[in-house]
Design a protein around this motif. Structure first.
Motif, short mmCIF file in Angstrom:
data_model
loop_
_atom_site.label_atom_id
_atom_site.label_comp_id
_atom_site.label_asym_id
_atom_site.label_seq_id
_atom_site.Cartn_x
_atom_site.Cartn_y
_atom_site.Cartn_z
N PRO A 1 10.34 5.42 -3.00
CA PRO A 1 9.39 6.44 -2.55
C PRO A 1 8.05 5.82 -2.16
N GLU A 2 7.44 6.36 -1.11
CA GLU A 2 6.18 5.81 -0.61
C GLU A 2 5.09 5.86 -1.67
N GLU A 3 5.13 6.89 -2.53
CA GLU A 3 4.11 7.00 -3.57
C GLU A 3 4.17 5.80 -4.53
N ILE A 4 5.38 5.28 -4.78
CA ILE A 4 5.54 4.12 -5.66
C ILE A 4 5.07 2.85 -4.96
N VAL A 5 5.40 2.74 -3.68
CA VAL A 5 5.02 1.55 -2.91
C VAL A 5 3.51 1.39 -2.85
N LEU A 6 2.79 2.51 -2.84
CA LEU A 6 1.34 2.47 -2.70
C LEU A 6 0.61 2.30 -4.03
N VAL A 7 1.34 2.15 -5.13
CA VAL A 7 0.70 1.97 -6.44
C VAL A 7 -0.24 0.76 -6.46
N PRO A 8 0.17 -0.43 -5.95
CA PRO A 8 -0.77 -1.57 -5.94
C PRO A 8 -2.06 -1.27 -5.18
N HIS A 9 -1.95 -0.56 -4.06
CA HIS A 9 -3.13 -0.20 -3.28
C HIS A 9 -4.07 0.67 -4.12
N SER B 1 -15.56 7.79 1.38
CA SER B 1 -14.34 7.06 1.74
C SER B 1 -13.17 7.46 0.86
N VAL B 2 -13.39 7.50 -0.44
CA VAL B 2 -12.31 7.84 -1.38
C VAL B 2 -11.82 9.27 -1.12
N LEU B 3 -12.74 10.19 -0.92
CA LEU B 3 -12.35 11.58 -0.66
C LEU B 3 -11.55 11.70 0.64
N SER B 4 -12.01 11.02 1.68
CA SER B 4 -11.33 11.10 2.97
C SER B 4 -9.93 10.50 2.90
N MET B 5 -9.83 9.33 2.26
CA MET B 5 -8.50 8.70 2.15
C MET B 5 -7.58 9.51 1.24
N GLY B 6 -8.15 10.15 0.21
CA GLY B 6 -7.35 11.01 -0.64
C GLY B 6 -6.80 12.21 0.12
N ALA C 1 -2.43 14.96 2.96
CA ALA C 1 -1.87 15.53 4.19
C ALA C 1 -0.57 14.83 4.57
N ASP C 2 -0.45 13.54 4.21
CA ASP C 2 0.76 12.79 4.56
C ASP C 2 1.96 13.23 3.73
N ILE C 3 1.74 13.46 2.43
CA ILE C 3 2.88 13.80 1.57
C ILE C 3 3.13 15.30 1.49
N ALA C 4 2.21 16.11 1.99
CA ALA C 4 2.40 17.56 1.95
C ALA C 4 3.57 17.97 2.85
N PRO C 5 4.42 18.86 2.38
CA PRO C 5 5.58 19.30 3.18
C PRO C 5 5.16 20.32 4.25
N ILE C 6 4.26 19.87 5.12
CA ILE C 6 3.76 20.75 6.18
C ILE C 6 4.14 20.12 7.51
N HIS C 7 4.88 20.86 8.30
CA HIS C 7 5.33 20.34 9.60
C HIS C 7 4.89 21.31 10.69
N VAL C 8 3.63 21.20 11.02
CA VAL C 8 3.06 22.05 12.07
C VAL C 8 2.34 21.15 13.06
N GLU D 1 -4.20 14.17 9.34
CA GLU D 1 -3.98 13.02 8.45
C GLU D 1 -4.70 11.78 8.95
N GLU D 2 -4.52 11.47 10.23
CA GLU D 2 -5.12 10.25 10.79
C GLU D 2 -6.64 10.37 10.92
N ALA D 3 -7.12 11.59 11.14
CA ALA D 3 -8.57 11.80 11.24
C ALA D 3 -9.24 11.50 9.90
N PHE D 4 -8.67 12.02 8.81
CA PHE D 4 -9.21 11.73 7.48
C PHE D 4 -9.14 10.23 7.18
N LYS D 5 -8.06 9.60 7.59
CA LYS D 5 -7.90 8.16 7.34
C LYS D 5 -8.97 7.36 8.07
N LEU D 6 -9.20 7.68 9.35
CA LEU D 6 -10.20 6.96 10.13
C LEU D 6 -11.59 7.15 9.55
N VAL D 7 -11.92 8.37 9.15
CA VAL D 7 -13.23 8.62 8.54
C VAL D 7 -13.37 7.82 7.24
#
Length: 225
Positions: free
Chosen positions: A132-140, A166-171, A176-183, A190-196
């Motif tokens: 799972p991606e959540e596990i892979v990102l544990v070191p980060h 930065s922490v709030l935006s990346m959070g 948004a990445d893991i949320a089951p929303i497909h619209v 997701e990418e906007a928050f990441k860039l900010v």
């Protein structure tokens, strides 16, 4: 006597500089040979055409040059922040293990990890194995937690709101990445928050790097009077 010493001192400094320069040249040549040799091994041993390794991905795939533009900008910002922080950390080594230097090290390592991950798509590649991606990102997340812990000790002397932003935006990007929303527009959000978040972190790392270098220069400046 003093004049004689001053006359002979420049050649000594020049000699030291030439030795240092020669070491740098040798290091650059060794790294270059190592990279080029790896291309030959990949081509001849593993059957990976070197052409696919040296060309731009968009040129190989015949994609427009703007493909992945924002992602590439993010990678540049990650590495820019990492280089600033790690360079300031190395340049202020005489200061010892100060809270600010620990923050520089943690911040530089986090930005470098994220930049390399984004560039090589490491966590996406690992996630394809079924982890799972959540596990892979544990070191980060652990490195980010270390950064926040170190930054808390110098919060009064640094632009802490940049790190908070930065922490709030990346959070929010991660949520948004893991949320089951497909619209439509979900990826944009997701990418906007990441860039900010990347922009906030880069600004924070550059600011504290500048502060550390100024403090280091002031401490080495001889007192007047």
């Amino acid at each position: 006597m003093n004049a004689k010493a001053q006359t002979h001192s420049p050649p000594v400094r020049a000699g030291r500089w030439h030795r240092s320069e020669a070491s740098s040249i040798i290091a650059v040549m060794l790294v270059s040979v190592g990279i080029l040799a790896s291309l030959v091994v990949a081509d001849r041993v593993f059957g990976i055409d070197y052409y696919d390794l040296v060309r731009d991905p968009n040129a190989i795939a015949h994609n427009p040059g703007y493909f992945g533009l924002v992602s590439n900008i993010g990678i540049i910002l990650w590495i820019f922040g990492a280089a600033a922080a790690l360079q300031a950390f190395a340049a202020t080594g005489a200061e010892g293990a100060t809270p600010l230097r620990r923050t520089l090290l943690a911040g530089g390592l986090f930005a470098a990890l994220m930049g390399i991950d984004d560039f090589l798509m490491l966590h996406e590649a690992v996630a394809t194995t079924g982890i799972p991606e959540e596990i892979v990102l544990v070191p980060h997340m652990l490195v980010l937690f270390t950064l926040c812990y170190c930054a808390y000790a110098v919060r009064a002397a640094t632009p802490r709101l940049l790190l908070v932003g930065s922490v709030l935006s990346m959070g929010l990007s991660f949520a948004a990445d893991i949320a089951p929303i497909h619209v439509g527009g979900a990826t944009f959000v997701e990418e906007a928050f990441k860039l900010v978040g990347i922009l906030f972190l880069t600004a924070y790392l550059v600011a504290i790097s500048h502060k550390a270098l100024r403090q280091g220069g002031a401490s080495r400046r001889p007192a007047i009077g």
